[in-house]
Write an enzyme that holds these catalytic residues in place. Sequence first.
Site, PDB file in Angstrom:
ATOM      1  N   GLY A  52      -7.013  -2.693   5.403  1.00  0.00           N
ATOM      2  CA  GLY A  52      -5.786  -1.939   5.585  1.00  0.00           C
ATOM      3  C   GLY A  52      -4.595  -2.434   4.792  1.00  0.00           C
ATOM      4  O   GLY A  52      -4.729  -3.149   3.817  1.00  0.00           O
ATOM      5  N   SER A  53      -3.430  -2.054   5.282  1.00  0.00           N
ATOM      6  CA  SER A  53      -2.153  -2.197   4.592  1.00  0.00           C
ATOM      7  C   SER A  53      -1.723  -3.643   4.383  1.00  0.00           C
ATOM      8  O   SER A  53      -2.004  -4.522   5.187  1.00  0.00           O
ATOM      9  CB  SER A  53      -1.070  -1.477   5.413  1.00  0.00           C
ATOM     10  OG  SER A  53       0.206  -1.780   4.930  1.00  0.00           O
ATOM     11  N   THR A  54      -0.973  -3.841   3.298  1.00  0.00           N
ATOM     12  CA  THR A  54      -0.410  -5.158   3.012  1.00  0.00           C
ATOM     13  C   THR A  54       0.611  -5.572   4.070  1.00  0.00           C
ATOM     14  O   THR A  54       0.926  -6.749   4.189  1.00  0.00           O
ATOM     15  CB  THR A  54       0.275  -5.191   1.625  1.00  0.00           C
ATOM     16  OG1 THR A  54       1.242  -4.145   1.569  1.00  0.00           O
ATOM     17  CG2 THR A  54      -0.737  -5.028   0.516  1.00  0.00           C
TER      18      THR A  54
END
Length: 134
Positions: free
Chosen positions: A63-65
């Site tokens: 997923g997202s940073t």
Amino acid sequence: MTTKLKAHIVSRGKAQGDALVSTQPISFLGSIDVKTGIVVEKGHELFGLSIKGKVLVFPGGKGSTVGSYSIYQLKKNGAAPMAMINIRTEPIVAVGAIISDIPLVDNLQENPVSLIKNGDKVLVDAILGSVEIL
């Protein structure tokens, strides 16, 4: 009998606690409530369980940073795991562990997800590079 395995150090530190094991990757943004440490991702095998104070064993992140910041928020809220063990750490989890001072290791001699069981007492030594199942 204890089992001791060599490990690659990602984020330095040393911690001991009960293992919480997932065969599924974890997204720290949206999958875990940063206030409580409870896994809220529907369909995840750890759904409803808390990572707070555990040695979290999982394949790696997804997923997202922003997940790095979510790990930091978990730490600030007192809801973070004591330590983490990955099969292979990716940059999101690595950065999150480093900025949060959470010991993190990966690349063990054996697959930690299949070797370590829920509730096992585990010592993560991310100073010398080892994991010990007590």
